[in-house]
Design a protein around this motif. Structure first.
Motif, PDB file in Angstrom:
ATOM      1  N   ILE A 135      36.821 -25.064 -14.453  1.00  9.84           N
ATOM      2  CA  ILE A 135      36.387 -25.451 -13.100  1.00  9.84           C
ATOM      3  C   ILE A 135      36.121 -24.208 -12.257  1.00  9.84           C
ATOM      4  N   LEU A 136      37.010 -23.207 -12.378  1.00  5.42           N
ATOM      5  CA  LEU A 136      36.835 -21.973 -11.607  1.00  5.42           C
ATOM      6  C   LEU A 136      35.601 -21.206 -12.069  1.00  5.42           C
ATOM      7  N   ALA A 137      35.409 -21.100 -13.381  1.00  4.23           N
ATOM      8  CA  ALA A 137      34.253 -20.373 -13.902  1.00  4.23           C
ATOM      9  C   ALA A 137      32.951 -21.064 -13.509  1.00  4.23           C
ATOM     10  N   TYR A 138      32.946 -22.404 -13.525  1.00  2.00           N
ATOM     11  CA  TYR A 138      31.728 -23.135 -13.158  1.00  2.00           C
ATOM     12  C   TYR A 138      31.411 -22.981 -11.673  1.00  2.00           C
ATOM     13  N   SER A 139      32.458 -22.958 -10.866  1.00  2.00           N
ATOM     14  CA  SER A 139      32.228 -22.835  -9.420  1.00  2.00           C
ATOM     15  C   SER A 139      31.684 -21.467  -9.036  1.00  2.00           C
ATOM     16  N   LYS A 140      31.884 -20.459  -9.872  1.00  2.00           N
ATOM     17  CA  LYS A 140      31.404 -19.106  -9.576  1.00  2.00           C
ATOM     18  C   LYS A 140      29.962 -18.876 -10.028  1.00  2.00           C
ATOM     19  N   LEU A 141      29.384 -19.820 -10.756  1.00  2.00           N
ATOM     20  CA  LEU A 141      28.021 -19.647 -11.233  1.00  2.00           C
ATOM     21  C   LEU A 141      27.021 -19.844 -10.100  1.00  2.00           C
ATOM     22  N   SER A 142      25.960 -19.017 -10.146  1.00  2.00           N
ATOM     23  CA  SER A 142      24.869 -19.212  -9.195  1.00  2.00           C
ATOM     24  C   SER A 142      24.003 -20.384  -9.651  1.00  2.00           C
ATOM     25  N   PHE A 143      23.027 -20.782  -8.788  1.00  2.00           N
ATOM     26  CA  PHE A 143      22.193 -21.933  -9.139  1.00  2.00           C
ATOM     27  C   PHE A 143      21.369 -21.650 -10.397  1.00  2.00           C
ATOM     28  N   SER A 144      20.857 -20.427 -10.519  1.00  2.00           N
ATOM     29  CA  SER A 144      20.054 -20.101 -11.700  1.00  2.00           C
ATOM     30  C   SER A 144      20.905 -20.150 -12.969  1.00  2.00           C
ATOM     31  N   GLN A 145      22.171 -19.720 -12.849  1.00  2.00           N
ATOM     32  CA  GLN A 145      23.052 -19.777 -14.015  1.00  2.00           C
ATOM     33  C   GLN A 145      23.419 -21.211 -14.371  1.00  2.00           C
ATOM     34  N   VAL A 146      23.590 -22.057 -13.362  1.00  2.00           N
ATOM     35  CA  VAL A 146      23.871 -23.474 -13.620  1.00  2.00           C
ATOM     36  C   VAL A 146      22.696 -24.126 -14.331  1.00  2.00           C
ATOM     37  N   PHE A 147      21.482 -23.773 -13.901  1.00  2.00           N
ATOM     38  CA  PHE A 147      20.300 -24.348 -14.532  1.00  2.00           C
ATOM     39  C   PHE A 147      20.187 -23.897 -15.996  1.00  2.00           C
ATOM     40  N   LYS A 148      20.457 -22.612 -16.245  1.00  2.00           N
ATOM     41  CA  LYS A 148      20.410 -22.116 -17.626  1.00  2.00           C
ATOM     42  C   LYS A 148      21.509 -22.756 -18.477  1.00  2.00           C
ATOM     43  N   LEU A 149      22.658 -22.988 -17.872  1.00  2.00           N
ATOM     44  CA  LEU A 149      23.732 -23.651 -18.595  1.00  2.00           C
ATOM     45  C   LEU A 149      23.319 -25.066 -18.991  1.00  2.00           C
ATOM     46  N   TYR A 150      22.662 -25.796 -18.064  1.00  2.00           N
ATOM     47  CA  TYR A 150      22.232 -27.168 -18.365  1.00  2.00           C
ATOM     48  C   TYR A 150      21.135 -27.163 -19.446  1.00  2.00           C
ATOM     49  N   THR A 151      20.250 -26.172 -19.389  1.00  2.00           N
ATOM     50  CA  THR A 151      19.215 -26.058 -20.419  1.00  2.00           C
ATOM     51  C   THR A 151      19.839 -25.783 -21.788  1.00  2.00           C
ATOM     52  N   ALA A 152      20.857 -24.907 -21.803  1.00  2.00           N
ATOM     53  CA  ALA A 152      21.554 -24.619 -23.056  1.00  2.00           C
ATOM     54  C   ALA A 152      22.288 -25.854 -23.576  1.00  2.00           C
ATOM     55  N   LEU A 153      22.823 -26.674 -22.658  1.00  2.00           N
ATOM     56  CA  LEU A 153      23.490 -27.910 -23.063  1.00  2.00           C
ATOM     57  C   LEU A 153      22.501 -28.873 -23.719  1.00  2.00           C
ATOM     58  N   GLN A 154      21.312 -28.975 -23.155  1.00  2.00           N
ATOM     59  CA  GLN A 154      20.294 -29.844 -23.748  1.00  2.00           C
ATOM     60  C   GLN A 154      19.907 -29.355 -25.146  1.00  2.00           C
ATOM     61  N   GLN A 155      19.734 -28.042 -25.291  1.00  2.00           N
ATOM     62  CA  GLN A 155      19.405 -27.480 -26.599  1.00  2.00           C
ATOM     63  C   GLN A 155      20.547 -27.694 -27.599  1.00  2.00           C
ATOM     64  N   TYR A 156      21.757 -27.529 -27.133  1.00  2.00           N
ATOM     65  CA  TYR A 156      22.945 -27.730 -27.963  1.00  2.00           C
ATOM     66  C   TYR A 156      23.012 -29.179 -28.448  1.00  2.00           C
ATOM     67  N   PHE A 157      22.689 -30.124 -27.543  1.00  2.00           N
ATOM     68  CA  PHE A 157      22.699 -31.540 -27.904  1.00  2.00           C
ATOM     69  C   PHE A 157      21.575 -31.868 -28.891  1.00  2.00           C
ATOM     70  N   GLN A 158      20.385 -31.323 -28.655  1.00  2.00           N
ATOM     71  CA  GLN A 158      19.247 -31.608 -29.543  1.00  2.00           C
ATOM     72  C   GLN A 158      19.497 -31.081 -30.959  1.00  2.00           C
ATOM     73  N   ASN A 159      20.106 -29.900 -31.058  1.00  2.00           N
ATOM     74  CA  ASN A 159      20.436 -29.367 -32.384  1.00  2.00           C
ATOM     75  C   ASN A 159      21.459 -30.250 -33.094  1.00  2.00           C
ATOM     76  N   GLY A 160      22.419 -30.751 -32.336  1.00  2.00           N
ATOM     77  CA  GLY A 160      23.406 -31.642 -32.926  1.00  2.00           C
ATOM     78  C   GLY A 160      22.809 -32.959 -33.373  1.00  2.00           C
ATOM     79  N   GLU A 161      21.892 -33.523 -32.565  1.00  2.00           N
ATOM     80  CA  GLU A 161      21.237 -34.777 -32.934  1.00  2.00           C
ATOM     81  C   GLU A 161      20.354 -34.596 -34.169  1.00  2.00           C
ATOM     82  N   LYS A 162      19.685 -33.460 -34.234  1.00  2.00           N
ATOM     83  CA  LYS A 162      18.821 -33.190 -35.380  1.00  2.00           C
ATOM     84  C   LYS A 162      19.629 -33.129 -36.663  1.00  2.00           C
ATOM     85  N   LYS A 163      20.760 -32.487 -36.606  1.00  2.00           N
ATOM     86  CA  LYS A 163      21.631 -32.412 -37.777  1.00  2.00           C
ATOM     87  C   LYS A 163      22.173 -33.788 -38.153  1.00  2.00           C
TER      88      LYS A 163
END
Length: 706
Positions: A140-168
């Motif tokens: 929670i603390l680490a997430y609250s310290k992220l800037s908006f651009s970092q939050v967006f990149k984190l969400y993009t990485a989450l989508q990629q992480y999910f797509q790789n898992g679904e593909k497998k």
């Protein structure tokens, strides 16, 4: 995946593309994998006690700690781990992650906002100071310290992480629709490929401090206790290089790199890593914090001592002596007697070829006695030495020091073999192998792949081979090869043991050309291993050259040394050789009286071959003594000699020593001829002829061959 993964960390650790050395100043940060773990924790708290059985809850709790401490893994692997513990919860986690990844950014924002509710209320779902509570608070603390651009990149990485898992997951489902046999083969190959890819991406970005410490401690524990379960040298070095890329001053990573390079005998890289370890240890002040002002000097002297040990291990004795002199100088300045004692021991190891090595040894023994460290080679009796080891064992058992207990039992095995008590050595080896470890090692590793375990198994293989149980010895060696692969650090022990057993079998079979080729391999593994007592060898050389009188002083000197150091078996073997020398000199009666002194320990604890040699020599002495007897007494003596020859032949047959069986048959045929037993004489002569055609003649008179 690697590029997306690394892009999450540009702000806190990097400035203008330069990695800061204090990357582990940040305790933890958010990754797509950790979001998936947070979803798992959230679902566990939302699931009622009745929905999940007690067994499933216990499995999930056991799964949590490696998930929280270990490196990131793929989503498909995470699904499999959860499904093995609780299939119902795995389905819920998969749905939650899918809704978040296929939704919008605000869904991830809302998820982190809801995590704080876990600590609210009079009876919170998670305690703040628990392992799970600390992990949630860090996220929670680490997430609250992220800037908006970092939050967006984190969400993009989450989508990629999910797509790789679904593909497998889809690939696995398609694979199940194929034929059963073909599908199983593909599954094995696919699982192997996935494990390789997971190793490649698991540490593609910088690990958090906790993850790095867990990874290093786990691999160090595996290298120490069960090297076969650790990463391969190349894979481990790749992970360490990636970790040091983000934190070059991480001293523990340099030390693990040093241990890893020792596995492959890389002298340059291991020296490089060891020096970097002590440099970083001094620069970070880790030693000073725990040892005050003494920490800096302590690191320097032990760095020099470790460097000397490293050079000595690789045979660089001149460099080792220079490093040892530096360690001695610093230890004397600091008045560190313990370090000086270690230096003195290594100084003796380095100076064994020098004329003053015995003086160093005596000084080392005196210091060892001062510090209460008994030495087996100091000539102590077995009971006094075992009493000293018993006192140290009491401390080991009292404090549950399982590693030292294992080492102590392995030492007792070697000491009993040194004293010539094979039965006691066998008992100690079996005790170590059957004893369960007292120390709970990470990843469920039991301490059965340590050096002590390898030493005990090697002793066990040699003891079985000495008793003619070559099939059992082969099984032990097969087990050793499985436990300690050729690239492991203790593989040299079983390699040397295997070569020695093969050498003894070749000598027993009379295949001297094969034995000669094995000497090269033994010398490569250990230059002084397998060398028989020099005095006994010189004495044998003299009586083979028809000079037995010159051999007697050598044998008496060997007997004196054996008795001085309480080496009972070597003393018995020396007496055996003295009796043989007296037989050659024509005094068989005195030879028989000497044999009565030596034969009991040999028959009780000796190798099968030595038992056969002893009985063969008894028969020779009986025949030589019977020359002056009258006819009835002489016939009785010859009959007794034939019985002893049969016993000797049985011993030689157990170790497949065809050359000595041939000699026994020749001797029996002559005795049967003297007794007028034609049928028995012809049978022995026929067997002798068969072996004589199979084996080359050694060209040495029978009477001169012990």
């Amino acid at each position: 995946m690697a590029s997306v993964h690394e892009s999450l960390y540009f702000n806190p650790m990097m400035t203008n593309g330069v990695v800061h050395a204090n990357v582990f100043g940040i305790k933890d940060w958010v990754t797509p994998y950790k979001i998936a773990v947070l979803v798992l924790l959230n679902e566990m708290s939302r699931t009622g006690e009745g929905a999940v059985s007690l067994l499933e809850r216990r499995r999930l709790n056991q799964l949590l700690l490696p998930l929280l401490q270990g490196p990131d893994i793929t989503l498909s692997k995470l699904y499999r781990l959860i499904e093995e513990s609780c299939p119902q919860l795995a389905n819920s986690v998969q749905i939650r992650i899918k809704l978040m990844a296929e939704g919008e950014l605000k869904d991830m924002e809302q998820f982190f906002d809801d995590l704080s509710d876990s600590f609210s209320g009079t009876e919170p779902e998670v305690h703040k100071t628990s392992v799970v509570g600390l992990f949630l608070r860090h996220m929670i603390l680490a997430y609250s310290k992220l800037s908006f651009s970092q939050v967006f990149k984190l969400y993009t990485a989450l989508q990629q992480y999910f797509q790789n898992g679904e593909k497998k997951t889809v690939e696995d489902a398609d694979m199940e629709l194929t034929g059963r046999d073909e599908g199983e083969r593909k599954m094995e190959k696919e699982e192997l490929d996935v494990s390789v890819r997971e190793e490649e991406v698991s540490c593609s970005g910088p690990l958090s401090q906790k993850q790095a410490e867990f990874f290093l401690s786990q691999q160090a524990s595996l290298l120490k206790n069960d090297e076969t379960k650790a990463l391969t040298p190349a894979s481990l070095q790749k992970e360490l290089n990636n970790l040091l890329k983000f934190n070059p001053d991480f001293a523990e990573a340099h030390y693990l790199s040093y241990l890893n390079n020792l596995r492959v005998q890389d002298v340059f890289s291991s020296t490089h890593s060891l020096l970097h370890y002590f440099d970083r240890l001094i620069l970070t002040g880790a030693e000073s914090k725990s040892n005050g002002e003494e920490g800096y000097g302590r690191s320097l002297r032990y760095a020099a001592l470790n460097l000397a040990a490293l050079h000595c291990r690789f045979g660089h004795y001149q460099q080792a002596e220079l490093a040892l002199q530096e360690a001695i100088r610093i230890a004397q300045e600091s008045n560190d007697h313990v370090c000086l004692q270690h230096c003195l021991s290594w100084l003796y190891v380095l100076g064994q070829k020098r004329s003053d090595s015995y003086v160093l040894l005596e000084h080392s023994v005196k210091k060892a006695v001062h510090f209460g460290l008994p030495r087996a080679f100091a000539g102590k009796t077995a009971n006094k030495l075992m009493d000293a080891l018993k006192d140290s064992d009491l401390l080991h058992w009292k404090h549950s020091l399982s590693e030292l207990i294992d080492i102590s039992i392995a030492q007792k095995t070697a000491i009993w073999r040194l004293y010539g008590r094979s039965t006691m050595a066998l008992q100690q080896a079996q005790m170590l192998l059957s004893m369960n470890s007292l120390e709970a090692v990470n990843a469920g590793v039991q301490q059965n792949n340590t050096e002590s375990f390898a030493v005990a198994l090697c002793h066990l293989a040699e003891l079985h081979a000495e008793q003619g149980c070559f099939a059992a010895a082969s099984e032990v060696l097969k087990h050793l090869k499985e436990r300690f692969p050729p690239n492991s650090q203790h593989a040299q022990l079983w390699m040397l043991c295997d070569q020695k057993i093969q050498f003894d079998r070749a000598m027993n079979d009379g295949k001297y050309h094969l034995a000669d080729s094995l000497v090269t391999g033994i010398t490569a593994l250990n230059g002084i291993e397998g060398v028989y007592s020099v005095l006994l060898s010189v004495a044998e050389l003299y009586w083979r050259s028809s000079s037995p009188t010159i051999a007697l002083p050598m044998l008496l000197q060997a007997l004196a040394l054996s008795k001085e150091y309480r080496l009972q078996y070597l003393a018995s073997e020396t007496v055996l050789n003295l009796a043989f020398a007296q037989l050659i000199l024509g005094i068989p009666e005195q030879a028989l009286s000497l044999l009565h002194m030596a034969i009991e320990p040999i028959l009780a604890d000796g190798a099968i071959l030595d038992k056969g040699r002893a009985m063969f020599l008894v028969a020779k002495c009986q025949v030589a003594s019977a020359a002056s007897y009258d006819q009835p007494k002489k016939a009785e003596a010859l009959e007794a000699a034939i019985e002893n020859l049969n016993e000797a032949k049985n011993y030689f047959a157990k170790v497949d020593c065809k050359e000595r069986i041939r000699d026994v048959l020749y001797f029996q045929a002559r005795l049967y001829h003297s007794l007028g037993k034609t049928q028995e004489r012809n049978r022995c002569a026929m067997l002798f002829r068969q072996l004589h055609q199979e084996l080359p003649a050694h060209g040495v008179p029978l009477i001169n061959h012990l």
